[in-house]
Write a protein that holds these residues in place. Sequence first.
Motif, PDB file in Angstrom:
ATOM      1  N   VAL A  26      21.247  38.964  46.267  1.00 53.70           N
ATOM      2  CA  VAL A  26      21.575  40.340  45.872  1.00 53.70           C
ATOM      3  C   VAL A  26      21.437  40.476  44.359  1.00 53.70           C
ATOM      4  O   VAL A  26      21.927  39.623  43.608  1.00 53.70           O
ATOM      5  N   HIS A  27      20.802  41.540  43.917  1.00 50.48           N
ATOM      6  CA  HIS A  27      20.604  41.797  42.481  1.00 50.48           C
ATOM      7  C   HIS A  27      21.898  42.399  41.896  1.00 50.48           C
ATOM      8  O   HIS A  27      22.403  43.407  42.392  1.00 50.48           O
ATOM      9  N   ILE A  28      22.411  41.781  40.846  1.00 51.99           N
ATOM     10  CA  ILE A  28      23.696  42.209  40.277  1.00 51.99           C
ATOM     11  C   ILE A  28      23.471  43.050  39.023  1.00 51.99           C
ATOM     12  O   ILE A  28      22.769  42.636  38.106  1.00 51.99           O
ATOM     13  N   MET A  29      24.106  44.246  38.995  1.00 50.21           N
ATOM     14  CA  MET A  29      24.100  45.076  37.787  1.00 50.21           C
ATOM     15  C   MET A  29      25.549  45.356  37.407  1.00 50.21           C
ATOM     16  O   MET A  29      26.410  45.421  38.288  1.00 50.21           O
ATOM     17  N   VAL A  30      25.792  45.520  36.116  1.00 50.55           N
ATOM     18  CA  VAL A  30      27.122  45.915  35.658  1.00 50.55           C
ATOM     19  C   VAL A  30      26.931  47.096  34.725  1.00 50.55           C
ATOM     20  O   VAL A  30      26.038  47.061  33.866  1.00 50.55           O
ATOM     21  N   ASP A  31      27.745  48.151  34.898  1.00 51.62           N
ATOM     22  CA  ASP A  31      27.570  49.304  34.009  1.00 51.62           C
ATOM     23  C   ASP A  31      28.581  49.261  32.863  1.00 51.62           C
ATOM     24  O   ASP A  31      29.345  48.292  32.727  1.00 51.62           O
TER      25      ASP A  31
END
Lengths: 401, 401
Positions: free
Chosen positions: B48-53
Motif C-alpha cells: 500500500v502506498h503511504i501518504m501523509v498530509d
Amino acid sequence: MNPERFLTTFHSLTNIGWTEDGVLRLALNEYDIKVREELIKILSSIGVHIMVDDAGNIIGELGGKLSDAIAIGSHMDSVPYGGKYDGFYGVMAGLEVLRSIKERGISNHSIKLIDFTNEEGSRFQPSLLGSGLTTGIFDKNYVYSRRDKDNISFEEALRVSGFMGDESNRLMHMKPNYYLELHIEQGPILEEEGYQIGIPLGIAGLSVYEFTFKGQSSQTGPTPMDRRRDALVGASKFVVSVRDHAKKQENLRATVGILNVKPNVYNAIPREVRLTVDVRSIERNRIDHTINEFVNIAKSIADDEKLEVEYRHLWTANPVSFSDEVISVIERACKELSMRYKFMYSWAGHDAQYMTKISKVGMIFIPSHLGISHAKEEYSSDEDMLNGLRVLEKAVELLNS
Amino acid sequence: MNPERFLTTFHSLTNIGWTEDGVLRLALNEYDIKVREELIKILSSIGVHIMVDDAGNIIGELGGKLSDAIAIGSHMDSVPYGGKYDGFYGVMAGLEVLRSIKERGISNHSIKLIDFTNEEGSRFQPSLLGSGLTTGIFDKNYVYSRRDKDNISFEEALRVSGFMGDESNRLMHMKPNYYLELHIEQGPILEEEGYQIGIPLGIAGLSVYEFTFKGQSSQTGPTPMDRRRDALVGASKFVVSVRDHAKKQENLRATVGILNVKPNVYNAIPREVRLTVDVRSIERNRIDHTINEFVNIAKSIADDEKLEVEYRHLWTANPVSFSDEVISVIERACKELSMRYKFMYSWAGHDAQYMTKISKVGMIFIPSHLGISHAKEEYSSDEDMLNGLRVLEKAVELLNS
C-alpha cells in the motif's frame, strides 16, 4: 425619653464606618473601636459605670435601689457592607432609655446596657462569640483561637483594640434578672401586614443536611433521553420539592443554598450533584420530622430517576423560647402605647438566644422596609424606630416598678 | 476477509496505550505514534502506498484500474482513559478490507484507508482537527496554533511525532468518490433492540445556549417562603422542564450539563444561577424551534418565581445528511448478508461529517454494550465487530463493482 436626642445620636454615630456600599463596622476593626469609644464617652458623661469582660463586651451599669438588674443589649458590629440599623439600633435605644431614666432620678432596679462583641460572625466565625463567652456557652480557648481571614486571632484583635476586659465582669456572674433586645425584623412581615411592633416568642432552630445524588455520566449526544441517569435532574426535582413542601406550611423555612455539579461540562450528563438543605422551625421535632420527609422525597426521586442518594447531618442549633413573663410585659407595653403588634418568631440568630441561659429574655422587633437586611438598602423609618424605643422604655418601666 | 487476522491485529494493536484505567492514546502522544508506525508497517508490507498530509493524517492507497477512489477511514486517538473500540475499530476494519482486496488481485477502483489525526479533541480542541484541515473546513494557521494543556502547539506535536506531511496530500485535492466509516454506536439502542447493524442517515447538529436566572439573595431564616425570589428554584424547574420536554419527543436530545450557583452559601437564598443547555437534532430548524420553546419556558418560570432570565447563544454545529446512494448500498449489503439493521442517526460527531464536503459519505454502526463509551468499560463483542466488518467489506465490494 427624648426623641430628638435619640435620633441625633443614632444618625451621627451609625455613620462611623459608613461607605457608599454600606457599613464596614466589622467586629473590633477601627470603626467598631471608634464607635465603642463614643458610646463609652456618652455613658460616662451621665455617670454610668463601665465594665468590660474578657470577650470585650461593654457593660454599662446605672445603679438602682435594688440589686436585681434589668439588662438591655445588642451589638454595634456589622457584616461587610451591611446596613445602618441592624444591632446598632438596639444599642442606641438602650442608651436613650438609660439617659432618660437617669434624668428622672434614681432607678428602682439596676439598669444595664450591653454592647456584645462579634455578634455577626463575619470577621470571626461562628457568630455570637461575645454573648457565647459571657454566658458560659463557649469556652475561652475556643473563642480566643477564632481567626479572621487575615489570620488574626480574636484574642489578638481584642488586645489591639484596647477592649480586653476581665473575666470577673462576665454576665454569667451578674445574672441580670431580665434581658431585653430591640432589633429590626430583617424580614418583610410587619411592614406588609401593617404592624408597628413584632413580639418574638422565640428564635427558630435550624438543621443543615447535605444530600448527594449520584447517576451515570455519558455523552449528551448518543444517550437517549429515556436511558439517562442524570443526577442534576434528580437534584433539581428535589430543590423544587423542598421549596414547595416548606411553602405549603406555616412557620417552616427550607432552603437549598449550595449546589455543586460534577463533572459540570456542557456535553456530559451530570453524574453527581451535592447540595445543602437548611431547615428552620421554632419546634425541634418539626425540624426532625421535615428532614425525615425530605429524605423520603429524595429517595423517591432517586428511584424515579434511577439514581442513588446519600445524606448526612452537618449541624443543628436548637430553637429557643423567650420568657412568658417578659413577653406579657412587652405586650402590655404595646397595649398601653396603643401600638399595633404581632406575635412572631425570630428566624435569625441574636445574642438574646444565649442570654436565655442566664436571664428571663424578650425581644422587640420593628419593621424593616422591604425586609432587606445586611445590605446598604436596609432601612427603618425614624417613626418606626421611635415606636420601638417607646415600647422598650415602657417595658423597662413596667419591669422596674 | 480473514476474521482471525482481523481479530488478532485488532486486539494486539489496541493494547498500545492500554492502562488499567483505560486507553491513553491521546493524539500524537507516544502511544498514538507507536500505533501509527505499526499500521504503516502492515500497510507497507502489502504494497500500500503511504501518504501523509499537513495535518498528520495517514492515507494509505491501494491502486485500482480506475482513478475514482473509495475511501475508508476513522481515527486511532482516544480520549484520556478511553475505550479499546471507538475509532480504532474502524481503522482496523479498513485495514482488513485492504488486505483481503489485495489478496484477491487488482481492485477496480483505487481504495484508500485514512487514519485521521486528533478526532477526539481531547488533546487539542476542537475535535476533528485532522479531517477539518484535510477537507479545507479549518484554516492551517487555526489548526497549527491549537495548544494542549502543556501549551504544546499542534504544529510542534506534529513535527516531534515525525508525521508532518505535505499539504499536497490533502484529501480535498484527491476528492475520493465515496467515504465509508465503521464505528461503535456509543449508545444502547442496537443492543437493546436486538439489531446487528445501525445505518446512520446523518449526524445530529447541536446548539449550546447559556441561561442565567436572577433573583434576590437574602438570609434563609427571616425571608418567608412565599416572599422569596430564589434563582435556584427557577433554574431547577427549568432543568426538569428541559429534560421532560425533550423526553416527550422523538429524535431530540436536550441536556443541562453546567450549572453554577451564586453566592452558593448554605444560609443565603441563591441570587443567580447560570447554566448551559445542549440541544441536538438532525434538523436544524427543530433545534432552533426547541431553543425558542426553552426561552418561552424559561420566561414563564421566571414570571412565576419573580425572577429575571437572560440567555445567549454559545455555538452551533449544523446537522449533516449522508449520501442516499451510499446509504442504499449499505442497506443492500446488510440484506445480502441477512443482517438485522436499523436506520438511525449519529448523535456524536465523526470525521465523516467533514468528509461530506468532498465525498459521498455513509457510516456503519455496531452495538455498544450498555451504550457505554469513552470509558474503560466500553465493549463490543468479536461477533459484532465481525458483522460490521462484513457489511463494510460488502459495501466496498458493491461500490467497487
